[in-house]
Design an enzyme around this catalytic site. Structure first.
Site, PDB file in Angstrom:
ATOM      1  N   GLU A   1       0.798  -1.229  -0.036  1.00  0.00           N
ATOM      2  CA  GLU A   1      -0.043   0.021   0.046  1.00  0.00           C
ATOM      3  C   GLU A   1       1.025   1.214  -0.062  1.00  0.00           C
ATOM      4  O   GLU A   1       0.499   2.205  -0.720  1.00  0.00           O
ATOM      5  CB  GLU A   1      -0.750  -0.009   1.249  1.00  0.00           C
ATOM      6  CG  GLU A   1      -1.936   0.953   1.173  1.00  0.00           C
ATOM      7  CD  GLU A   1      -2.542   1.532   2.562  1.00  0.00           C
ATOM      8  OE1 GLU A   1      -2.521   0.336   3.412  1.00  0.00           O
ATOM      9  OE2 GLU A   1      -3.080   2.603   2.714  1.00  0.00           O
TER      10      GLU A   1
ATOM     11  N   GLU B   1      -9.576   6.747   0.491  1.00  0.00           N
ATOM     12  CA  GLU B   1      -9.225   5.238   0.313  1.00  0.00           C
ATOM     13  C   GLU B   1      -9.495   4.970  -1.071  1.00  0.00           C
ATOM     14  O   GLU B   1     -10.596   4.630  -1.718  1.00  0.00           O
ATOM     15  CB  GLU B   1     -10.160   4.258   1.184  1.00  0.00           C
ATOM     16  CG  GLU B   1      -9.924   4.349   2.730  1.00  0.00           C
ATOM     17  CD  GLU B   1      -8.470   3.570   3.229  1.00  0.00           C
ATOM     18  OE1 GLU B   1      -8.482   3.710   4.310  1.00  0.00           O
ATOM     19  OE2 GLU B   1      -7.659   3.375   2.328  1.00  0.00           O
TER      20      GLU B   1
HETATM   21 ZN    ZN Z   1      -3.555   2.725   4.799  1.00  0.00          ZN
END
Ligand code: ZN
Length: 630
Positions: free
Chosen positions: A477, A592
């Site tokens: 990520e 996100e």
């Molecule tokens: Zn994160």
């Protein structure tokens, strides 16, 4: 050829030697190169007879298993059971099978595609060597790092490895809360090196921050000779050359072979190019430190010398191409049949594919990378130019040189870092570069800001350094967050905004520090970029989080831009008490931008297209919000 002869020689040795009753082999442990195709069973001490004597391979093809017993041997480390996630060998176990008589047993499991009949066993300096040969197509594609620009880093010498835990679980070892592997696992790795001393332990601690444990790779230099108007270095495993450098008075060219070892009988020996002219060009090769074998060429033309790799990458000819006869490499012509450009998270790859194994040499100076394909004859210039067009490799050049072959030239600047790779079949050459400047003219976002000077926008790429965020299939990520954040930064800066990044590289920044950076720069707004994950693989889409009410409008503006631009489910706005958006006084949102746990979305999230679309949507949202509040 030399290698094949020496293997045959080893087999002949095996037939005629007999074990004397007094000899007892002390076996230290397992070492393996990064191709997982050369394994060393290390011993300590010196022996009159060959350790391979009497070894019989027992093959169980249905289980892809091969095992053998070493007679008169004691395992001085604890038993080892190592799993590998690349190469032909999947697992290797070594244990004391019996103590009366003393027998050590080695069991290996191979990949389904590997033909265990091609396995070879030999003896180098009392170490038992297992070589997997005639690799199947799948492994022929395996790339080896042949050249590297950057200085040695301990962790670079390690290859991902999965260690078996007591629960028989083959998942990567899990980091505990202090980002450290458990002692037991460290001990297991150290035993893999047959070592337990403190210096080695430190190297392992450096590498433990990545998600997989890494194991040392290896090139073993078996012989050095003057041959074919150059210096021939041959061995086992594969060599990686580090950026060469020049010494003066006399003029010398230095090539370091990282993570390699050398046959003692050649260590520090000086070998002249011409035995009748000791004042002429010469080579000296020797152990420089625990990881490096140093090759020093002394010559008035030292700068002309370059390493030329054999197609199997196991031998190097250090030579001045001007000295070589024009037909030195002409036996098999190799034509370029394919070009491929690929963008990775922080690097760009360019791969050339040949129809035959290619003999190649590499030269790196401050301004250019040159690669010579000596037995190459043809390439299609139109397809080549179409492939590099609109990529960061737009300045790449190919040229057909008389009496040499094809020369590749890549102009470089000081921020570029080069690695090259070669496939095991000798037909695919790959350049991996950082910071190549794209030749693409980027389109400007639709929304135009007016007078944005003086306003600071804080962009916060989530996670970083030892904090990986979510990880799936080797994709982190933290890397996606940073790539997208940097693209948002560059769009905003081109629009005249001042942008403050909480991190600009792969470093760890605490949540508190992120808020300190934000609040001390008195910004207009704060945007944190993250990638979502969950246990299931189904969920995908975009979420936007805010906490304080003064952030709802910003959240709405960016969220609607993102969901309009990107084809993925709109999962909506959420009021969430995340640290970074709770501890900032200015409008603050946490985005996100997709799910790393969804296979399809993860594949998209690493593409240039998705990242650029996301960055543009975020920047447009910020600019629109700014225009409504300036
Ligand atoms: Zn994160």
């Amino acid at each position: 050829m030399k290698k094949i002869l020496s293997i045959i020689f080893l087999f002949i040795m095996m037939l005629f030697n007999t074990v004397s009753a007094e000899e007892m082999y002390k076996i230290k442990g397992i070492n393996i190169d990064t191709t997982s195709s050369v394994i060393f069973i290390n011993t300590i001490g010196t022996y009159q007879t060959s350790i391979t004597n009497g070894i019989k391979l027992v093959k169980i093809p249905d289980e892809h298993k091969v095992y053998f017993d070493i007679a008169s041997s004691v395992l001085i480390s604890k038993k080892q059971d190592l799993f590998f996630n690349s190469g032909a060998i999947k697992e290797i176990k070594i244990s004391q099978f019996t103590t009366n008589p003393n027998i050590v047993r080695v069991v290996m499991y191979f990949d389904d595609n590997y033909n265990i009949d091609t396995l070879k066993i030999g003896n180098i300096n009392n170490n038992l060597v297992i070589m997997t040969q005639e690799l199947s197509d799948k492994f022929a594609q395996f790339y080896q790092n042949t050249y590297r620009d950057n200085e040695k880093l301990a962790e670079d010498y390690y290859n991902p490895l999965i260690i078996q835990t007591e629960t028989n679980n083959t998942q990567p070892a899990v980091l505990n809360s202090n980002n450290k592997y458990s002692n037991k696992e460290l001990v297991q790795i150290q035993q893999a090196f047959g070592e337990s001393n403190a210096s080695n332990y430190k190297e392992l601690v450096r590498s433990e921050l990545s998600d997989n444990i890494h194991l040392r790779s290896k090139y073993y230099i078996n012989s050095v000779s003057s041959q074919n108007k150059g210096f021939l270095i041959s061995g086992y495993g594969y060599p990686t050359i580090q950026k060469p450098f020049v010494l003066t008075n006399p003029t010398r060219m230095v090539f370091d072979l990282v993570n390699s070892n050398i046959n003692q009988s050649y260590n520090n020996k000086e070998i002249p190019l011409n035995p009748n002219n000791l004042a002429g060009d010469k080579i000296k090769i020797g152990r420089f430190d625990s990881n490096i074998t140093r090759i020093v060429v002394t010559s008035e033309n030292a700068k002309q010398y370059l390493p030329i790799f054999s197609p199997d990458n196991q031998s190097l000819l250090i030579a001045n191409p001007a000295n070589l006869a024009s037909n030195s490499f002409s036996a098999n012509r190799a034509n370029i049949i394919r070009y491929k450009y690929q963008k990775n998270l922080s690097t760009d790859d360019f791969t050339l594919t040949f129809d035959n194994p290619v003999v190649w040499g590499i030269k790196r100076n401050t301004d250019n990378l040159y690669v010579y394909f000596f037995n190459a004859a043809q390439y299609n210039d139109t397809i080549f130019k179409n492939t590099i067009n609109n990529t960061p490799y737009g300045d790449l050049e190919l040229a057909l040189l008389k009496n040499i072959g094809i020369r590749l030239t890549l102009p470089l600047n000081s921020s570029n870092e080069i690695n090259t790779y070669f496939s095991g079949d000798g037909k695919n050459f790959r350049i991996r570069a950082t910071n190549l400047k794209s030749k693409v003219k980027k389109e400007t976002p639709v929304v135009v800001a007016t007078n944005p000077k003086g306003k600071t926008i804080v962009i916060d790429p989530g996670h970083g350094g030892s904090d990986y965020g979510a990880i799936r299939e080797g994709i982190n990520e933290k890397d996606i967050n940073l790539d997208v954040a940097k693209q948002v930064q560059s769009i905003l800066e081109r629009k005249g905004f001042k942008v403050k990044m909480t991190r600009t590289n792969d470093m760890y920044v605490s949540l508190e520090d992120r808020c300190k950076i934000t609040n001390s720069s008195n910004p207009f707004l704060f945007v944190s970029i993250h990638v979502n994950s969950c246990v299931g693989t189904e969920p995908k889409g975009i979420e936007t989080h805010y906490y304080h009410d003064n952030s709802i409008e910003l959240a709405n503006t960016i969220h609607s831009k993102m969901t309009k631009e990107i084809k993925t489910p709109n999962r909506g706005l959420f009021k969430s008490k995340f640290y970074v958006i709770n501890h900032t006084s200015v409008p603050a949102v946490l985005l996100e931008i997709g799910f790393i746990s969804n296979d399809k979305e993860r594949a998209e999230l690493v593409t240039k297209r998705r990242q650029q679309a996301t960055a543009e949507a975020i920047a447009e949202g910020i600019i629109e919000y700014f225009n409504n509040h300036k």
